[in-house]
Design a protein around this motif. Structure first.
Motif, mmCIF file in Angstrom:
data_model
loop_
_atom_site.group_PDB
_atom_site.id
_atom_site.type_symbol
_atom_site.label_atom_id
_atom_site.label_comp_id
_atom_site.label_asym_id
_atom_site.label_seq_id
_atom_site.Cartn_x
_atom_site.Cartn_y
_atom_site.Cartn_z
ATOM 1 N N PHE A 25 0.828 -1.217 0.000
ATOM 2 C CA PHE A 25 0.000 0.000 0.000
ATOM 3 C C PHE A 25 0.855 1.258 0.000
ATOM 4 N N GLY A 26 1.982 1.230 0.738
ATOM 5 C CA GLY A 26 2.867 2.388 0.757
ATOM 6 C C GLY A 26 3.421 2.667 -0.635
ATOM 7 N N GLY A 27 3.941 1.626 -1.279
ATOM 8 C CA GLY A 27 4.551 1.780 -2.605
ATOM 9 C C GLY A 27 3.543 2.156 -3.675
ATOM 10 N N VAL A 28 2.378 1.524 -3.650
ATOM 11 C CA VAL A 28 1.354 1.815 -4.667
ATOM 12 C C VAL A 28 0.908 3.274 -4.560
ATOM 13 N N LEU A 50 0.395 -6.879 -6.632
ATOM 14 C CA LEU A 50 0.474 -5.634 -5.863
ATOM 15 C C LEU A 50 -0.353 -5.771 -4.583
ATOM 16 N N GLY A 51 -0.001 -4.959 -3.595
ATOM 17 C CA GLY A 51 -0.788 -4.941 -2.353
ATOM 18 C C GLY A 51 -0.032 -5.470 -1.147
ATOM 19 N N GLY A 52 1.071 -6.194 -1.380
ATOM 20 C CA GLY A 52 1.896 -6.684 -0.263
ATOM 21 C C GLY A 52 1.087 -7.489 0.737
ATOM 22 N N LEU A 53 1.287 -7.197 2.013
ATOM 23 C CA LEU A 53 0.579 -7.951 3.059
ATOM 24 C C LEU A 53 -0.932 -7.852 2.890
ATOM 25 N N GLY A 54 -1.393 -6.714 2.340
ATOM 26 C CA GLY A 54 -2.831 -6.473 2.199
ATOM 27 C C GLY A 54 -3.488 -7.303 1.097
ATOM 28 N N THR A 55 -2.683 -8.047 0.329
ATOM 29 C CA THR A 55 -3.257 -8.958 -0.688
ATOM 30 C C THR A 55 -2.557 -10.314 -0.591
ATOM 31 N N GLY A 176 9.442 1.468 -0.258
ATOM 32 C CA GLY A 176 8.135 0.944 0.166
ATOM 33 C C GLY A 176 8.233 -0.555 0.379
ATOM 34 N N THR A 177 9.414 -1.032 0.771
ATOM 35 C CA THR A 177 9.614 -2.482 0.889
ATOM 36 C C THR A 177 9.005 -3.055 2.173
ATOM 37 N N GLY A 178 8.488 -2.199 3.032
ATOM 38 C CA GLY A 178 7.935 -2.686 4.310
ATOM 39 C C GLY A 178 9.038 -2.965 5.313
ATOM 40 N N ALA A 200 -0.829 -16.407 10.442
ATOM 41 C CA ALA A 200 -1.080 -17.040 9.141
ATOM 42 C C ALA A 200 -2.535 -16.805 8.771
ATOM 43 N N TRP A 201 -2.803 -15.609 8.259
ATOM 44 C CA TRP A 201 -4.165 -15.361 7.775
ATOM 45 C C TRP A 201 -4.300 -16.197 6.503
ATOM 46 N N HIS A 202 -5.287 -17.057 6.471
ATOM 47 C CA HIS A 202 -5.406 -17.953 5.317
ATOM 48 C C HIS A 202 -6.877 -18.162 4.973
ATOM 49 N N SER A 278 1.341 -15.770 0.379
ATOM 50 C CA SER A 278 2.578 -15.953 -0.376
ATOM 51 C C SER A 278 3.656 -14.979 0.096
ATOM 52 N N MET A 279 3.406 -14.318 1.240
ATOM 53 C CA MET A 279 4.517 -13.596 1.874
ATOM 54 C C MET A 279 4.433 -13.782 3.386
ATOM 55 N N ALA A 280 5.572 -13.666 4.043
ATOM 56 C CA ALA A 280 5.615 -13.891 5.489
ATOM 57 C C ALA A 280 4.848 -12.791 6.208
ATOM 58 N N VAL A 354 -0.451 0.180 9.828
ATOM 59 C CA VAL A 354 -1.596 -0.437 9.149
ATOM 60 C C VAL A 354 -1.891 0.216 7.793
ATOM 61 N N ILE A 355 -2.734 -0.470 7.018
ATOM 62 C CA ILE A 355 -2.955 -0.128 5.620
ATOM 63 C C ILE A 355 -3.244 1.371 5.388
ATOM 64 N N PRO A 356 -4.209 1.974 6.111
ATOM 65 C CA PRO A 356 -4.510 3.384 5.797
ATOM 66 C C PRO A 356 -3.295 4.298 5.971
HETATM 67 C C1 LIG Z 1 -0.826 -10.828 10.627
HETATM 68 C C2 LIG Z 1 -1.064 -9.417 10.239
HETATM 69 C C3 LIG Z 1 -2.325 -8.869 10.372
HETATM 70 C C4 LIG Z 1 -2.566 -7.531 10.023
HETATM 71 N N1 LIG Z 1 -3.834 -7.042 10.072
HETATM 72 C C5 LIG Z 1 -4.107 -5.844 9.524
HETATM 73 C C6 LIG Z 1 -5.451 -5.414 9.351
HETATM 74 O O1 LIG Z 1 -6.405 -6.105 9.712
HETATM 75 N N2 LIG Z 1 -5.667 -4.203 8.728
HETATM 76 C C7 LIG Z 1 -4.645 -3.385 8.366
HETATM 77 O O2 LIG Z 1 -4.902 -2.268 7.874
HETATM 78 N N3 LIG Z 1 -3.356 -3.765 8.526
HETATM 79 C C8 LIG Z 1 -3.078 -4.975 9.053
HETATM 80 N N4 LIG Z 1 -1.776 -5.413 9.136
HETATM 81 C C9 LIG Z 1 -0.705 -4.493 8.737
HETATM 82 C C10 LIG Z 1 -0.679 -4.212 7.250
HETATM 83 O O3 LIG Z 1 -1.152 -5.287 6.509
HETATM 84 C C11 LIG Z 1 0.738 -3.905 6.763
HETATM 85 O O4 LIG Z 1 1.505 -3.242 7.723
HETATM 86 C C12 LIG Z 1 0.685 -3.056 5.508
HETATM 87 O O5 LIG Z 1 -0.109 -3.702 4.544
HETATM 88 C C13 LIG Z 1 2.105 -2.809 5.053
HETATM 89 O O6 LIG Z 1 2.134 -2.164 3.809
HETATM 90 P P1 LIG Z 1 3.535 -1.745 3.184
HETATM 91 O O7 LIG Z 1 3.256 -1.229 1.841
HETATM 92 O O8 LIG Z 1 4.284 -0.869 4.116
HETATM 93 O O9 LIG Z 1 4.419 -3.079 3.151
HETATM 94 P P2 LIG Z 1 4.135 -4.538 2.590
HETATM 95 O O10 LIG Z 1 2.708 -4.874 2.569
HETATM 96 O O11 LIG Z 1 5.056 -5.422 3.355
HETATM 97 O O12 LIG Z 1 4.599 -4.424 1.081
HETATM 98 C C14 LIG Z 1 5.941 -4.377 0.709
HETATM 99 C C15 LIG Z 1 6.060 -4.833 -0.730
HETATM 100 O O13 LIG Z 1 7.412 -4.683 -1.148
HETATM 101 C C16 LIG Z 1 7.854 -5.859 -1.790
HETATM 102 N N5 LIG Z 1 9.292 -5.929 -1.534
HETATM 103 C C17 LIG Z 1 9.890 -6.102 -0.332
HETATM 104 N N6 LIG Z 1 11.225 -6.077 -0.473
HETATM 105 C C18 LIG Z 1 11.471 -5.856 -1.789
HETATM 106 C C19 LIG Z 1 12.655 -5.690 -2.542
HETATM 107 N N7 LIG Z 1 13.867 -5.739 -1.965
HETATM 108 N N8 LIG Z 1 12.570 -5.512 -3.879
HETATM 109 C C20 LIG Z 1 11.336 -5.443 -4.472
HETATM 110 N N9 LIG Z 1 10.173 -5.586 -3.798
HETATM 111 C C21 LIG Z 1 10.241 -5.753 -2.465
HETATM 112 C C22 LIG Z 1 7.046 -6.979 -1.141
HETATM 113 O O14 LIG Z 1 6.951 -8.106 -1.992
HETATM 114 C C23 LIG Z 1 5.702 -6.293 -0.909
HETATM 115 O O15 LIG Z 1 4.841 -6.420 -2.020
HETATM 116 C C24 LIG Z 1 -1.499 -6.731 9.521
HETATM 117 C C25 LIG Z 1 -0.226 -7.292 9.366
HETATM 118 C C26 LIG Z 1 -0.020 -8.609 9.725
HETATM 119 C C27 LIG Z 1 1.358 -9.197 9.520
#
Ligand SMILES: Cc1cc2nc3c(=O)[nH]c(=O)nc-3n(C[C@H](O)[C@H](O)[C@H](O)COP(=O)(O)OP(=O)(O)OC[C@H]3O[C@@H](n4cnc5c(N)ncnc54)[C@H](O)[C@@H]3O)c2cc1C
Length: 409
Positions: A25-28, A50-55, A176-178, A200-202, A278-280, A354-356
């Motif tokens: 979400f940060g990167g998008v 796209l969407g990282g943890l959020g997808t 935006g790598t998280g 492990a949300w599944h 498909s991501m930790a 979190v996502i927002p």
């Molecule tokens: C178990 C769990 C439950 C959660 N529940 C909620 C919830 O209910 N609601 C909510 O809003 N938030 C929730 N969160 C938090 C939220 O999902 C994440 O913090 C947020 O989505 C992070 O977004 P981000 O863009 O910062 O990073 P990420 O989602 O981590 O995205 C990073 C992206 O960068 C890519 N990437 C990483 N390293 C590289 C690299 N070196 N080169 C190229 N690409 C790279 C990854 O593949 C990924 O797509 C939860 C998190 C977890 C773990």
């Protein structure tokens, strides 16, 4: 043991004004804002979606963009992304948008402005809006390093993909790598949180082919669980694999437990694992130490360099202004962060990860990169913050001091 790799010459695949590392979400949001503000923008994502943890992580609850007392506090791309899945599926936000005029405080608290969505509707929608804005997307491409010039400015990002090793030239970089991977490569000061417990949300399937989201988590802050569920460091490759393997066990155990009950009641197994992330599932890993780090003391505090406003997903009431200084790097002039690796610490990191909030910091970071480019500024710290705020407001962001300082409840 270490070995020294031989030097090698690699191809330059392209040249961009802004490179956004990671498509969560940060990167998008960053890529969208940079491109809409006229920058030639490329988003590089290591996975196939796209969407990282959020997808890919199946964390599909777009948490609230309101304060829990009926006041929307976050505006702009953060709301646009929240509404995106509604274009592709019949999901509806929580009732707050259509709240009755006479809603009680208790009703408002129970119905915050949030959305539960299906992962593909978000990731496919994100791809559409980015392509429409003119962003170039490279999937299946991992950024492994950066190249800096003598002034410490990043000139290239180094990637590995199907074509092997290569580089992209760039003027500005959004991390935006998280996990603040690029901040690490740039040798920026970072904080590492080693708090991650198993999650492990599944999705599971039942005998009638009904799909169900199973948000399995061991509570990260429950200290009495400490021995049974160790904490994992999401920046160590061995621990990432161990976390994934143990989280898969969690899915199997969840299915087994449910089936045990089903067999007792019906004599038959009823539940089956359908999809695993498909991501930790790491909540907080590594984050930048920027010129300003947000803490609990920032609650209801206005910042003159505010670039977004967010609330606390955990409870009604608290509202924060996001300062621009919490985003950019201290030593690397053209590096800025977006998403869960911005500069927040302690309890506030939990609020801001979190996502927002990721979408909010993304819009600010991408807009800042485009404005630096337009004004021939090489360093994020030198950007005129009033001009950045004006541009954000022009794009629909509300930067209203009263939203932050008012205390309800
Ligand atoms: C178990 C769990 C439950 C959660 N529940 C909620 C919830 O209910 N609601 C909510 O809003 N938030 C929730 N969160 C938090 C939220 O999902 C994440 O913090 C947020 O989505 C992070 O977004 P981000 O863009 O910062 O990073 P990420 O989602 O981590 O995205 C990073 C992206 O960068 C890519 N990437 C990483 N390293 C590289 C690299 N070196 N080169 C190229 N690409 C790279 C990854 O593949 C990924 O797509 C939860 C998190 C977890 C773990």
């Amino acid at each position: 043991m270490t070995i020294t790799l031989p030097e090698r010459t690699v191809p330059q695949h392209g040249e961009y004004d802004v490179i956004v590392a990671g498509g969560g979400f940060g990167g998008v949001a960053a890529a969208l804002a940079a491109a809409r503000n006229g920058a030639k923008t490329c988003l590089i994502e290591k996975s196939a979606t796209l969407g990282g943890l959020g997808t890919a992580g199946f964390v599909v609850i777009y948490l609230p963009i309101c304060d829990g007392f009926g006041h929307q506090v976050s505006f702009g791309i953060v709301e646009e992304l929240l509404r995106l899945p509604m274009k592709y599926s019949p999901v509806k936000p929580n009732g707050a948008w259509d709240k009755p005029q006479d809603a009680t405080i208790e009703e408002l608290k129970a119905h915050r402005y949030e959305l539960i969505y299906h992962p593909a509707t978000m990731s496919l929608g994100m791809e559409r809006v980015l392509l429409d804005a003119g962003v170039t997307i490279f999937y299946d491409t991992l950024i492994t390093d950066i190249v800096k010039d003598a002034t410490g400015t990043i000139t290239h990002v180094v990637v590995e993909n199907k074509s092997g090793c290569g580089v992209f030239a760039t003027k500005f970089v959004v991390d935006g790598t998280g996990d603040a991977d690029l901040c690490k490569y740039a040798e920026e000061e970072c904080e590492i949180a080693k708090l991650n417990k198993l999650a492990a949300w599944h999705y599971s399937l039942d005998v009638d082919n009904k799909i169900e989201l199973r948000p399995q988590s061991v509570h990260p802050y429950n200290s009495k669980d400490h021995v049974a569920h160790p904490c994992y460091d999401g920046t160590d490759f061995r621990q990432v694999s161990e976390h994934l393997i143990r989280s898969h066990e969690l899915v199997l155990n969840d299915t087994n437990l449910r089936n045990k009950k089903a067999i007792e009641e019906t004599g038959k197994e009823r539940f089956f694992p359908a999809f695993v992330p498909s991501m930790a599932s790491f909540r907080m890993t590594r984050r930048i130490v920027a010129p300003y780090t947000m803490t609990e003391a920032d609650m209801h505090v206005w910042h003159d360099d505010a670039v977004g406003i967010f609330s606390d997903w955990r409870k009604s009431g608290p509202v924060y202004a996001l300062p621009y200084r919490a985003l950019y790097a201290q030593r690397t002039p053209n590096l800025i962060t977006a998403g869960r690796c911005i500069s927040t610490t302690g309890d506030t990191w939990d609020v801001a990860r979190v996502i927002p909030v990721c979408s909010i910091s993304g819009e600010a970071a991408g807009t800042a990169a485009a404005l630096c480019l337009q004004n021939n500024i090489q360093c994020f710290a030198d950007l005129n913050v009033a001009a950045l705020q004006a541009q954000l407001v022009n794009a629909g962001v509300k930067l209203d001091k009263a939203l932050v300082e008012n205390i309800y409840g």
